[in-house]
Motif scaffolding. Structure first.
Motif: not given
Length: 346
Positions: A68, A99, A107, A174, A178, A202-203, A206
């Motif tokens: 991230l 992030s 998360t 995000g 999560a 997400s990785y 975002l």
């Protein structure tokens, strides 16, 4: 003695014992390695940690922050507006804090909370199943990380002079993904396709969009570009499922290794990783960024090599080794793609 007569060593001899018993320095190194893996949130960790700050850090799995944080770097590159000034460095560092430690930490802590029964089977050394931290403290940590992340996202919007709070909305999106990934009733991780793509987005998508919005203007082309790139991230997310097959099967979670078997899931994983990187390279050729496209294609070659050497031969044994050897080429390729987009002014 004939050549066909085997010599059987005495298992109780000093030589035999020395060959199988680790020396004290080796034991110490193994212990340190296991404790480091525990702190970072990696497989093969050691239980028994008592320092509360280390236990809270374990819940946040720092090893998962890296993609991230890197996504923010790629987004800054794709904006085409990043310059090396002190203010921009501070902006980027703040965005990485958002992030990585805050929202990725939120998360992971949330996932640890809802996966505590599965972890009791797959990873009993984790903080919650091992009893290292009580559940009320875990819930408090989840809320602190979430609220701090949303507040910091708004601060970044103000800092960037946004009329519309793009970064705050992205952070809220995000955070919602999560939650539905880990928590019932939706619990996306019950389905291997949904869960793997949620992780991939997400990785990649975002944090990339967040970094781009911080330094440039986020538009639909960047959103689509990162969403497509996240399909390669889907393949990376599948790698993480191989260590949890036993617990996932017991609790009815349909990860791809459970749904299709280990061998087929491994092939799905590598095909997704390779095909969508090649698709991104093809898009770079389409926008006349041929040099960047060529570099990206060259970076796919060692990934394929390590897939054949490690992952496809034994994904259960070699998942960590494969990630360590092949993923650096994937993340460098992401930056190359970001630089290409920034150069093209997309």
């Amino acid at each position: 003695m004939s050549e066909s007569t085997p010599i059987t060593p005495d298992p109780n001899s000093p030589e035999a014992l020395d060959s199988v018993t680790p020396t004290e320095p080796v034991k110490a190194a193994m212990t340190r390695g296991a404790k480091t893996r525990q702190l970072l949130g990696m497989k093969g960790a050691a239980p028994g940690e008592t320092a509360i700050w280390k236990i809270r850090l374990q819940l946040m799995k720092p090893i998962t922050w890296i993609p991230l944080i890197w996504g923010v770097v790629c987004g800054a590159a794709s904006s085409g507006e990043y310059t090396w000034t002190l203010e921009n460095v501070l902006k980027a560092a703040t965005c990485m804090l958002l992030s990585g430690p805050l929202l990725a930490g939120y998360t992971q802590t949330l996932n640890e909370y809802y996966d505590r029964e599965i972890d009791a089977i797959n990873e009993p050394y984790r903080p919650i199943p091992s009893g290292a931290i009580p559940l009320p403290q875990v819930i408090t940590q989840i809320w602190v990380l979430l609220v701090a992340g949303i507040v910091l996202a708004f601060v970044l919007d103000v800092w960037a002079g946004h009329d519309f709070p793009t970064i705050t909305v992205t952070a809220l999106l995000g955070s919602f993904i999560a939650y539905i990934y880990s928590a019932p009733p939706l619990k996306l991780k019950q389905n291997g396709w949904f869960s793997s793509y949620a992780l991939g987005a997400s990785y990649i998508a975002l944090p990339w969009c967040t970094g781009h919005a911080l330094f440039g203007e986020l538009n639909w082309k960047i959103v689509v570009f990162t969403v497509v790139y996240s399909l390669a991230g889907l393949g990376i997310a599948i790698v993480n499922d191989f260590k949890s097959v036993e617990g996932d099967r017991k609790f009815g979670l349909k990860s791809l290794p459970v749904m299709f078997g280990v061998t087929t899931a491994a092939w799905i994983c590598v095909v997704m990783i390779d095909v969508f990187q090649v698709a991104i390279a093809a898009y770079l050729i389409y926008i006349h960024e041929n040099l960047y496209a060529a570099i990206l294609l060259l970076l796919v070659i060692p990934q394929i090599t390590f897939q054949d050497m490690y992952f496809l031969r034994d994904p259960l044994k070699n998942d960590v080794k494969y990630q360590a050897s092949a993923q650096p080429f994937l993340v460098i390729g992401m930056l190359i793609a970001g630089l290409a987009i920034g150069h093209a002014g997309i």
